[in-house]
Design an enzyme around this catalytic site. Structure first.
Site, PDB file in Angstrom:
ATOM      1  N   ASN A 111      36.878  55.228  31.409  1.00 34.39           N
ATOM      2  CA  ASN A 111      37.946  54.745  30.533  1.00 34.39           C
ATOM      3  C   ASN A 111      39.332  55.214  30.984  1.00 34.39           C
ATOM      4  O   ASN A 111      40.288  54.430  30.992  1.00 34.39           O
ATOM      5  CB  ASN A 111      37.681  55.181  29.090  1.00 34.39           C
ATOM      6  CG  ASN A 111      36.397  54.575  28.553  1.00 34.39           C
ATOM      7  OD1 ASN A 111      35.823  53.690  29.188  1.00 34.39           O
ATOM      8  ND2 ASN A 111      35.938  55.049  27.410  1.00 34.39           N
ATOM      9  N   HIS A 157      72.245  18.287  25.269  1.00 40.00           N
ATOM     10  CA  HIS A 157      71.344  17.215  24.807  1.00 40.00           C
ATOM     11  C   HIS A 157      71.038  16.228  25.940  1.00 40.00           C
ATOM     12  O   HIS A 157      70.765  15.057  25.687  1.00 40.00           O
ATOM     13  CB  HIS A 157      71.919  16.452  23.613  1.00 40.00           C
ATOM     14  CG  HIS A 157      72.451  17.333  22.530  1.00 40.00           C
ATOM     15  ND1 HIS A 157      71.698  17.726  21.452  1.00 40.00           N
ATOM     16  CD2 HIS A 157      73.666  17.927  22.375  1.00 40.00           C
ATOM     17  CE1 HIS A 157      72.428  18.514  20.669  1.00 40.00           C
ATOM     18  NE2 HIS A 157      73.627  18.655  21.216  1.00 40.00           N
ATOM     19  N   SER A 278      52.443   9.924  48.051  1.00 43.18           N
ATOM     20  CA  SER A 278      51.437   9.348  47.165  1.00 43.18           C
ATOM     21  C   SER A 278      50.356   8.698  48.014  1.00 43.18           C
ATOM     22  O   SER A 278      50.611   8.254  49.136  1.00 43.18           O
ATOM     23  CB  SER A 278      52.108   8.316  46.261  1.00 43.18           C
ATOM     24  OG  SER A 278      51.208   7.287  45.927  1.00 43.18           O
ATOM     25  N   LYS A 284      56.884   6.864  47.891  1.00 40.92           N
ATOM     26  CA  LYS A 284      57.018   8.062  47.056  1.00 40.92           C
ATOM     27  C   LYS A 284      57.316   9.346  47.834  1.00 40.92           C
ATOM     28  O   LYS A 284      56.798   9.568  48.913  1.00 40.92           O
ATOM     29  CB  LYS A 284      55.748   8.282  46.223  1.00 40.92           C
ATOM     30  CG  LYS A 284      55.533   7.291  45.112  1.00 40.92           C
ATOM     31  CD  LYS A 284      56.662   7.230  44.095  1.00 40.92           C
ATOM     32  CE  LYS A 284      56.640   8.407  43.152  1.00 40.92           C
ATOM     33  NZ  LYS A 284      55.486   8.383  42.265  1.00 40.92           N
ATOM     34  N   ASN A 286      57.419  13.092  46.224  1.00 42.51           N
ATOM     35  CA  ASN A 286      57.277  13.749  44.928  1.00 42.51           C
ATOM     36  C   ASN A 286      57.625  15.242  44.968  1.00 42.51           C
ATOM     37  O   ASN A 286      57.271  15.934  45.914  1.00 42.51           O
ATOM     38  CB  ASN A 286      55.845  13.592  44.418  1.00 42.51           C
ATOM     39  CG  ASN A 286      55.490  12.140  44.176  1.00 42.51           C
ATOM     40  OD1 ASN A 286      56.335  11.338  43.792  1.00 42.51           O
ATOM     41  ND2 ASN A 286      54.239  11.792  44.423  1.00 42.51           N
ATOM     42  N   GLU A 291      56.940  20.766  39.978  1.00 42.38           N
ATOM     43  CA  GLU A 291      56.040  20.382  38.878  1.00 42.38           C
ATOM     44  C   GLU A 291      54.949  21.433  38.690  1.00 42.38           C
ATOM     45  O   GLU A 291      54.550  21.749  37.561  1.00 42.38           O
ATOM     46  CB  GLU A 291      55.418  19.012  39.158  1.00 42.38           C
ATOM     47  CG  GLU A 291      56.437  17.888  39.007  1.00 42.38           C
ATOM     48  CD  GLU A 291      55.907  16.562  39.528  1.00 42.38           C
ATOM     49  OE1 GLU A 291      54.902  16.076  39.008  1.00 42.38           O
ATOM     50  OE2 GLU A 291      56.497  16.027  40.484  1.00 42.38           O
TER      51      GLU A 291
END
Ligand code: ARG
Length: 460
Positions: A111, A157, A278, A284, A286, A291
């Site tokens: 522990n 915004h 892609s 494409k 990306n 992401e």
């Protein structure tokens, strides 16, 4: 299966399913270095305090060093059926040294052993992440220096609001990262107390020297309470929280870069080496890296919730639930490192399309506040100036023009305070140049905060 070290009080071997379920070596095996480091300090102290003989202590230390070298070199492989890294190393030591090896665990429990291992391990990880975040901040400062004159729209915004410079925008992230670094440092400082010597929960009857082990392992001091020493994981929670915030910052920036890469914005172009294609759409390109950073932020937040939930209902002291701490905090640490490591070269190679940024800032009545301020500086109360400018904007929209092309007669119909110099006052360059309040986006103001940030970065 070999007998468990604790098999004495049991009349049956542990069921295979329980053994596999219980075992943590698959994920705590990565702490082998720190486990050995802790054991060497413990064995040194046992020898110095006369709890074991000096010869035994030296033999144990020698054996541990050999095990470390053998694992490092790949000569010794971790046994995946072992219960955990602590048991594995102790068993290996005993295999090599016989009875002497069995003396290592005197006045120690797994522990306090696991608690010290994890603190040592995370201390190193924090230092590594700190250096990586610093590198990211330095990268952003370098980019900011190149873009003190690059005008872009500032948003609220996600609507064009007031003009800023790219340097100003980038520096906002630098300050966030500097705070992230400070948080990491804070966690490190608070975490740097030694639980070793807490035993299972209630210390020990041997005359140990906890100050010595704490010092040998580079801790500030021993933890003052043995129950607390073995049973809290607040440092994991705190670290994960700091990492969640860091990821939140990276994620917001990633989201912006994802937008900036789109044809709708086209503010930046990623280097081909940091974008992907892609399988079906030939056109494409990306922004997968950003992401993934955005996606992995959810994962790190999940790790934080795992840790908090794991801890909230367990009584003192150690409970096996706490074995779950490692996968969560390791996952957070691993993913943060992956993200920062990939983000830095992606940013450094990203091409800024200055013209597009400027063109976007030139539209959307981004100078409306400046138009109102023009009247205020000629003596009109701000609220009246605001109302007049709003009416002018509505008129422009109806006529399909902008404030820069609205004829002076139209201005003067609203108030005689408007004269020809209004066009100069609301030109994009003036709007940026004049925003020179402390912390503002004007080239001069940004240069000041860059110098400030550089000073902070030098000190860390
Ligand atoms: N593998 C365990 C963990 O990570 C080590 C501590 C075990 N202690 C115990 N009393 N079973 O938490």
């Amino acid at each position: 299966m070999a007998d468990m070290m604790w098999a004495g009080r049991f009349s049956k071997q542990v069921d295979e399913t329980v053994n596999a379920f219980n075992s943590s070596i698959a994920f705590d095996g990565r702490m082998y270095r720190h486990d050995i480091q802790g054991s060497i300090a413990h064995a040194t102290m046992l020898g110095d305090c006369g709890i074991i003989t000096k010869e035994d202590s030296l033999e144990i230390i020698g054996g541990l060093k050999e095990i470390l070298a053998d694992i490092d070199s790949g000569k010794l492989e971790l046994d995946p059926t072992a219960e955990d890294i602590h048991m594995f190393i102790e068993a290996e030591l005993t295999k090599r040294l016989g009875d002497v090896g069995k003396r290592l665990h005197t006045s120690r429990s797994r522990n306090d052993q696991v608690a010290v291992d994890l603190r040592l391990y995370l201390r190193d990880e924090i230092a590594e992440i700190y250096a990586m975040v610093k590198k990211l901040a330095v990268t952003l400062v370098t980019m900011a220096k190149e873009h003190t004159e690059t005008i872009m729209p500032g948003y609220t915004h996600l609507q064009r609001a007031q003009p800023v410079t790219l340097a100003h925008h980038l520096m906002a992230y630098v300050w966030m990262l500097l705070r992230d670094m400070e948080r990491l440092q804070d966690v490190s400082k608070r975490m740097n107390y030694c639980p070793l010597g807490s035993g299972a929960l209630a210390g020990t009857t041997y005359k140990t020297n906890r100050k010595q082990t704490a010092e040998l392992l580079g801790f500030t001091a021993p933890m003052p309470n043995s129950l607390d020493g073995v049973s809290d994981r607040d440092y994991c929670v705190e670290l994960c929280c700091a990492l969640s915030l860091l990821m939140t910052h990276l994620s917001r920036f990633s989201e912006e870069i994802i937008m900036w890469c789109s044809w709708e914005f086209k503010f930046v172009e990623l280097d081909d080496a940091f974008a992907t294609g892609s399988s079906i759409m030939p056109q494409k390109k990306n922004p997968d890296v950003t992401e993934l950073i955005r996606g992995k932020t959810g994962r790190v937040n999940g790790d934080l919730v795992t840790l908090l939930t794991m801890m909230k209902g367990i009584p003192l002291a150690y409970n096996k639930d706490m074995q779950e701490d490692k996968e969560a905090i390791f996952d957070a640490v691993d993913n943060v490192k992956l993200c920062v490591k990939t983000f830095i070269p992606m940013l450094a190679t990203m091409r800024v399309l200055k013209e597009n940024m400027r063109n976007a800032a030139a539209k959307g009545f981004i100078n409306a506040t400046d138009c109102a301020d023009y009247l205020v500086k000629k003596g009109m109360p701000f609220r009246d100036a605001y109302k007049i400018t709003g009416t002018l904007v509505a008129e422009c929209i109806a006529k399909g023009v902008v404030l820069e092309t609205l004829p002076i007669e139209e201005y003067r119909k609203m108030t005689e305070l408007f004269t020809e110099d209004v066009y100069e006052a609301i030109s994009l360059d003036t709007c940026v140049k004049e925003r020179k309040s402390e912390g503002g986006p004007s080239p001069d103001a940004v240069k000041e905060q860059i110098a400030l940030a550089e000073k902070s970065l030098e000190l860390c």
